[in-house]
Design a protein around this motif. Structure first.
Motif, mmCIF file in Angstrom:
data_model
loop_
_atom_site.group_PDB
_atom_site.id
_atom_site.type_symbol
_atom_site.label_atom_id
_atom_site.label_comp_id
_atom_site.label_asym_id
_atom_site.label_seq_id
_atom_site.Cartn_x
_atom_site.Cartn_y
_atom_site.Cartn_z
ATOM 1 N N MET A 113 -18.119 9.194 -11.222
ATOM 2 C CA MET A 113 -17.451 9.148 -9.941
ATOM 3 C C MET A 113 -17.175 7.708 -9.524
ATOM 4 N N ILE A 114 -18.225 6.893 -9.421
ATOM 5 C CA ILE A 114 -18.008 5.487 -9.083
ATOM 6 C C ILE A 114 -18.780 4.623 -10.065
ATOM 7 N N ASN A 115 -18.362 3.386 -10.171
ATOM 8 C CA ASN A 115 -18.988 2.440 -11.085
ATOM 9 C C ASN A 115 -20.049 1.620 -10.369
ATOM 10 N N GLU A 116 -20.875 0.942 -11.153
ATOM 11 C CA GLU A 116 -21.912 0.054 -10.628
ATOM 12 C C GLU A 116 -21.294 -0.946 -9.656
ATOM 13 N N GLY A 117 -21.918 -1.112 -8.505
ATOM 14 C CA GLY A 117 -21.462 -2.080 -7.515
ATOM 15 C C GLY A 117 -20.402 -1.574 -6.562
ATOM 16 N N GLU A 118 -19.874 -0.392 -6.815
ATOM 17 C CA GLU A 118 -18.861 0.162 -5.923
ATOM 18 C C GLU A 118 -19.523 0.935 -4.782
ATOM 19 N N LYS A 119 -18.829 0.992 -3.664
ATOM 20 C CA LYS A 119 -19.301 1.695 -2.483
ATOM 21 C C LYS A 119 -18.218 2.664 -2.034
ATOM 22 N N ILE A 120 -18.629 3.715 -1.374
ATOM 23 C CA ILE A 120 -17.693 4.755 -0.945
ATOM 24 C C ILE A 120 -17.526 4.707 0.565
ATOM 25 N N ILE A 121 -16.278 4.728 0.991
ATOM 26 C CA ILE A 121 -15.970 4.832 2.411
ATOM 27 C C ILE A 121 -15.449 6.241 2.665
ATOM 28 N N LEU A 122 -16.145 6.973 3.534
ATOM 29 C CA LEU A 122 -15.684 8.287 3.980
ATOM 30 C C LEU A 122 -15.058 8.098 5.356
ATOM 31 N N PHE A 123 -13.880 8.651 5.533
ATOM 32 C CA PHE A 123 -13.131 8.447 6.776
ATOM 33 C C PHE A 123 -12.464 9.732 7.203
ATOM 34 N N ASP A 124 -12.074 9.788 8.460
ATOM 35 C CA ASP A 124 -11.363 10.936 9.015
ATOM 36 C C ASP A 124 -9.932 10.898 8.488
ATOM 37 N N GLY A 125 -9.633 11.787 7.583
ATOM 38 C CA GLY A 125 -8.349 11.766 6.891
ATOM 39 C C GLY A 125 -7.147 12.129 7.743
ATOM 40 N N VAL A 126 -7.357 12.712 8.908
ATOM 41 C CA VAL A 126 -6.227 13.083 9.762
ATOM 42 C C VAL A 126 -6.016 12.106 10.914
ATOM 43 N N CYS A 127 -6.883 11.133 11.046
ATOM 44 C CA CYS A 127 -6.815 10.155 12.140
ATOM 45 C C CYS A 127 -5.898 8.992 11.754
ATOM 46 N N ASN A 128 -4.898 8.724 12.576
ATOM 47 C CA ASN A 128 -3.977 7.612 12.304
ATOM 48 C C ASN A 128 -4.694 6.266 12.294
ATOM 49 N N LEU A 129 -5.620 6.050 13.236
ATOM 50 C CA LEU A 129 -6.376 4.801 13.265
ATOM 51 C C LEU A 129 -7.191 4.638 11.982
ATOM 52 N N CYS A 130 -7.850 5.702 11.563
ATOM 53 C CA CYS A 130 -8.680 5.649 10.351
ATOM 54 C C CYS A 130 -7.835 5.361 9.112
ATOM 55 N N ASN A 131 -6.692 6.011 9.008
ATOM 56 C CA ASN A 131 -5.804 5.778 7.870
ATOM 57 C C ASN A 131 -5.290 4.342 7.861
ATOM 58 N N SER A 132 -4.965 3.819 9.027
ATOM 59 C CA SER A 132 -4.531 2.421 9.113
ATOM 60 C C SER A 132 -5.663 1.482 8.713
ATOM 61 N N ALA A 133 -6.885 1.813 9.131
ATOM 62 C CA ALA A 133 -8.045 0.994 8.766
ATOM 63 C C ALA A 133 -8.252 0.998 7.250
ATOM 64 N N ILE A 134 -8.088 2.146 6.615
ATOM 65 C CA ILE A 134 -8.254 2.234 5.156
ATOM 66 C C ILE A 134 -7.187 1.389 4.463
ATOM 67 N N ASN A 135 -5.953 1.468 4.914
ATOM 68 C CA ASN A 135 -4.889 0.637 4.327
ATOM 69 C C ASN A 135 -5.195 -0.847 4.516
ATOM 70 N N PHE A 136 -5.724 -1.206 5.677
ATOM 71 C CA PHE A 136 -6.128 -2.578 5.969
ATOM 72 C C PHE A 136 -7.222 -3.031 4.993
ATOM 73 N N ILE A 137 -8.216 -2.193 4.798
ATOM 74 C CA ILE A 137 -9.324 -2.523 3.891
ATOM 75 C C ILE A 137 -8.825 -2.679 2.458
ATOM 76 N N ILE A 138 -8.004 -1.753 2.010
ATOM 77 C CA ILE A 138 -7.489 -1.797 0.631
ATOM 78 C C ILE A 138 -6.790 -3.129 0.361
ATOM 79 N N LYS A 139 -5.991 -3.593 1.296
ATOM 80 C CA LYS A 139 -5.255 -4.850 1.106
ATOM 81 C C LYS A 139 -6.175 -6.062 1.026
ATOM 82 N N ARG A 140 -7.350 -5.964 1.622
ATOM 83 C CA ARG A 140 -8.269 -7.106 1.682
ATOM 84 C C ARG A 140 -9.500 -6.953 0.793
#
Length: 137
Positions: A1-28
């Motif tokens: 599922m995940i590799n050594e050193g990786e962490k999982i972020i669980l988020f509200d998949g229907v929330c616009n704020l949460c989705n924007s936050a995930i896109n923000f995190i991915i870019k950084r």
């Protein structure tokens, strides 16, 4: 599922704020530390159940660090910030504030997130290039 050193972020998949936050995190997330799944997904539900998390009491983002356990609310957000590129790790200084105060502010935003930012009908579907980062696909 995940590799050594990786962490999982669980988020509200229907929330616009949460989705924007995930896109923000991915870019950084230049070190590609994080993997993502919605709270509503089967893998999200399994990860929650495996850790005996009462999601009705923790209406928030969850950061699962397989080596440590999990963080939620403001603590999760600040631990995520510690791993991002740029100046965002400086935000982790707010971990010195009392958790009840940090979470009080977090809860105000969480309680109003659908009203302020809107809600989708279904969970975000990542683009083909980002699909590998999502463990619920």
């Amino acid at each position: 599922m995940i590799n050594e050193g990786e962490k999982i972020i669980l988020f509200d998949g229907v929330c616009n704020l949460c989705n924007s936050a995930i896109n923000f995190i991915i870019k950084r997330d230049k070190k590609s530390i994080f993997r993502y799944a919605s709270l509503q997904s089967e893998i999200g539900k399994k990860l929650i159940a495996d850790r005996n998390i009462d999601i009705s009491k923790i209406d928030s983002i969850l950061l699962i660090d397989p080596k440590i356990a999990y963080y939620h609310k403001s603590t999760a957000a600040l631990h995520i910030a510690k791993e991002l590129s740029g100046l965002y790790p400086i935000l982790s200084v707010f971990l010195i504030l009392p958790k009840f105060f940090r979470d009080w502010i977090y809860d105000i935003v969480a309680k109003n997130r659908y009203k302020w930012f809107g809600k989708k009908e279904s969970c975000m579907i990542p683009t083909a290039e980002l699909k590998a980062l999502f463990i619920d696909q």
